[in-house]
Motif scaffolding. Structure first.
Motif, PDB file in Angstrom:
ATOM      1  N   VAL A 181       0.835  -1.203   0.000  1.00  0.00           N
ATOM      2  CA  VAL A 181       0.000   0.000   0.000  1.00  0.00           C
ATOM      3  C   VAL A 181       0.871   1.255   0.000  1.00  0.00           C
ATOM      4  CG1 VAL A 181      -1.687   1.327   1.315  1.00  0.00           C
ATOM      5  CG2 VAL A 181      -1.952  -1.144   1.100  1.00  0.00           C
ATOM      6  N   GLU A 182       1.887   1.290   0.854  1.00  0.00           N
ATOM      7  CA  GLU A 182       2.754   2.463   0.940  1.00  0.00           C
ATOM      8  C   GLU A 182       3.507   2.705  -0.366  1.00  0.00           C
ATOM      9  OE1 GLU A 182       2.909   4.688   3.336  1.00  0.00           O
ATOM     10  OE2 GLU A 182       1.331   3.600   4.407  1.00  0.00           O
ATOM     11  N   LEU A 256      -4.142  -4.144  -3.278  1.00  0.00           N
ATOM     12  CA  LEU A 256      -3.065  -4.395  -4.233  1.00  0.00           C
ATOM     13  C   LEU A 256      -3.046  -3.407  -5.387  1.00  0.00           C
ATOM     14  CD1 LEU A 256      -3.280  -8.304  -4.492  1.00  0.00           C
ATOM     15  CD2 LEU A 256      -1.637  -6.966  -3.167  1.00  0.00           C
ATOM     16  N   TYR A 257      -4.213  -2.945  -5.822  1.00  0.00           N
ATOM     17  CA  TYR A 257      -4.267  -2.149  -7.048  1.00  0.00           C
ATOM     18  C   TYR A 257      -4.860  -0.748  -6.886  1.00  0.00           C
ATOM     19  CZ  TYR A 257      -3.274  -6.574  -9.373  1.00  0.00           C
ATOM     20  OH  TYR A 257      -2.685  -7.754  -9.769  1.00  0.00           O
ATOM     21  N   LEU A 258      -5.598  -0.504  -5.798  1.00  0.00           N
ATOM     22  CA  LEU A 258      -6.306   0.773  -5.670  1.00  0.00           C
ATOM     23  C   LEU A 258      -5.806   1.627  -4.506  1.00  0.00           C
ATOM     24  CD1 LEU A 258      -9.946  -0.506  -6.367  1.00  0.00           C
ATOM     25  CD2 LEU A 258      -8.287   0.439  -7.991  1.00  0.00           C
ATOM     26  N   GLY A 259      -4.615   1.324  -4.009  1.00  0.00           N
ATOM     27  CA  GLY A 259      -4.014   2.182  -3.001  1.00  0.00           C
ATOM     28  C   GLY A 259      -4.472   1.961  -1.580  1.00  0.00           C
ATOM     29  N   GLY A 260      -5.296   0.935  -1.326  1.00  0.00           N
ATOM     30  CA  GLY A 260      -5.691   0.625   0.041  1.00  0.00           C
ATOM     31  C   GLY A 260      -6.314   1.797   0.760  1.00  0.00           C
ATOM     32  N   TRP A 261      -5.723   2.161   1.911  1.00  0.00           N
ATOM     33  CA  TRP A 261      -6.263   3.254   2.733  1.00  0.00           C
ATOM     34  C   TRP A 261      -5.729   4.625   2.326  1.00  0.00           C
ATOM     35  CZ3 TRP A 261      -3.223  -0.742   4.714  1.00  0.00           C
ATOM     36  CH2 TRP A 261      -1.882  -0.421   4.940  1.00  0.00           C
ATOM     37  N   ASP A 266      -5.012   9.713   4.855  1.00  0.00           N
ATOM     38  CA  ASP A 266      -4.963   8.276   5.084  1.00  0.00           C
ATOM     39  C   ASP A 266      -6.041   7.865   6.081  1.00  0.00           C
ATOM     40  OD1 ASP A 266      -2.827   8.483   3.453  1.00  0.00           O
ATOM     41  OD2 ASP A 266      -1.314   7.861   4.911  1.00  0.00           O
ATOM     42  N   SER A 267      -6.883   6.926   5.664  1.00  0.00           N
ATOM     43  CA  SER A 267      -7.955   6.479   6.539  1.00  0.00           C
ATOM     44  C   SER A 267      -8.457   5.111   6.083  1.00  0.00           C
ATOM     45  CB  SER A 267      -9.115   7.483   6.536  1.00  0.00           C
ATOM     46  OG  SER A 267     -10.226   6.976   7.233  1.00  0.00           O
ATOM     47  N   SER A 268      -8.855   4.302   7.050  1.00  0.00           N
ATOM     48  CA  SER A 268      -9.449   3.005   6.731  1.00  0.00           C
ATOM     49  C   SER A 268     -10.728   3.171   5.925  1.00  0.00           C
ATOM     50  CB  SER A 268      -9.752   2.234   8.022  1.00  0.00           C
ATOM     51  OG  SER A 268      -8.587   2.043   8.786  1.00  0.00           O
ATOM     52  N   LEU A 269     -11.338   4.347   6.025  1.00  0.00           N
ATOM     53  CA  LEU A 269     -12.578   4.607   5.284  1.00  0.00           C
ATOM     54  C   LEU A 269     -12.367   4.469   3.788  1.00  0.00           C
ATOM     55  CD1 LEU A 269     -15.530   5.548   5.316  1.00  0.00           C
ATOM     56  CD2 LEU A 269     -14.682   7.912   5.246  1.00  0.00           C
ATOM     57  N   TRP A 270     -11.200   4.913   3.279  1.00  0.00           N
ATOM     58  CA  TRP A 270     -10.934   4.810   1.845  1.00  0.00           C
ATOM     59  C   TRP A 270     -10.861   3.355   1.403  1.00  0.00           C
ATOM     60  CZ3 TRP A 270     -12.182   8.951  -0.370  1.00  0.00           C
ATOM     61  CH2 TRP A 270     -11.899  10.198   0.173  1.00  0.00           C
TER      62      TRP A 270
END
Length: 324
Positions: A181-182, A256-261, A266-270
């Motif tokens: 993700v990073e 893996l493909y959409l940037g995770g959070w 930066d938030s778990s909501l994303w």
């Protein structure tokens, strides 16, 4: 105070607490998603969908679950009782275990494994075992046909899914999901890894046996396939485990493909929003695409997806050499 700190630091207590949190959160998410899918597909097909139990039918999934759990547990004659009873439990457990390695945020994860993606793929590959157990133990030809179809599909589509992820590992340089993700701070991997994304998306959801790729069940061909002889609690566990695999696939695609959070902040909501959008896309596919034949699915996996995934690895290697 000291005893409370000891309990919090105890690996066994922390592991049990994490497991309970994961099971609770995923269970609630699956219940909501099942209701949402029924409403969305109904609207796409110009129907109302659930609209009796609770406001907007929100309690319909709970009512259906209660109905299944309160049904009499019938075991057909001629089954292998141990294998027949163990298959639903194993299906549910194997669907839940991978979530312990899924990071919901930078610091929100039950088990932060250095090889997290390998762990998830390894556990997910075991999902074929309860399918074969349910197909063979029920002493029913429809169950057996569904189980054999499941084995063929899962083996076929695990290969392109694994190959597609290699491109991600080449670009990120890590097997740890948080590192992957990073690594997308400068850009999501969906663009440079689009071929891998397409291969993984198709593979993951075909392996999850979601309609119109539900050839393990295929009501119009083999009654209910590998779950034909199951009812009540056992059927509920099988269906719950199968749907949970779809949620896992959506979470993996988002990571893996959409940037995770990653997002404006930066938030778990994303991560939740991205995974939800992937699930909605699959709901739309279910409502729009007709079921294809088993031979067409197998040919597509071996002759199309695997070459695409291999080509994606070559492209990822060239890009890596060029920029690094």
């Amino acid at each position: 105070m000291n005893s409370a700190l000891y309990l919090l630091e105890n690996p066994l207590i922390r592991g049990l607490a994490g497991a309970l949190i994961v099971v609770g959160m995923i269970s609630v998410s699956v219940l909501i998603l099942i209701w949402a899918e029924r409403k969305i597909i109904a609207r796409l097909q110009h129907r109302y969908g659930p609209n009796r139990a609770g406001k907007f039918g929100i309690l319909q999934t709970i009512a259906d679950g209660l109905k299944l759990f309160l049904k009499e547990d019938i075991t057909p004659a001629g089954v292998d009782r141990i294998t027949y009873s163990l298959a639903p439990v194993l299906c549910f457990a194997l669907a839940m275990i991978p979530f312990i390695a899924i990071p919901v945020g930078r610091n929100y994860i039950v088990a932060d494994l250095n090889a997290g993606i390998l762990f998830i793929l390894a556990v997910a590959s075991l999902s074929v075992i309860p399918v074969m157990m349910a197909g063979w133990s029920a002493n029913n030809k429809y169950n057996l046909l569904g189980g054999l179809r499941g084995a063929a599909l899962m083996i076929s589509y695990e290969i392109p899914a694994g190959l597609a992820i290699i491109g991600i590992l080449v670009q990120s340089g890590s097997l740890r999901l948080a590192d992957i993700v990073e690594a997308q701070r400068d850009g999501w991997f969906i663009l440079p890894q689009f071929l891998g994304f397409a291969a993984f998306l198709i593979s993951a959801f075909m392996e999850s046996a979601r309609p119109p790729f539900d050839l393990l069940e295929a009501e119009s061909e083999i009654v209910q396939g590998w779950t034909t002889e199951y009812g009540g609690v056992k059927f509920a566990l099988l269906m719950f485990g199968e749907y949970t695999h779809s949620v896992l696939s959506a979470m993996l695609i988002a990571i893996l493909y959409l940037g995770g959070w990653l997002g404006p902040f930066d938030s778990s909501l994303w991560l939740i929003i991205k995974a939800l959008l992937v699930m909605i896309f699959l709901m739309w596919v279910r409502a729009s695409v007709a079921r294809i034949r088993i031979d067409q699915m197998l040919n597509f996996g071996w002759k199309v997806l695997i070459p695409i995934a291999l080509l994606n690895i070559v492209i990822a290697g060239i890009v890596r050499l060029h920029y690094y």
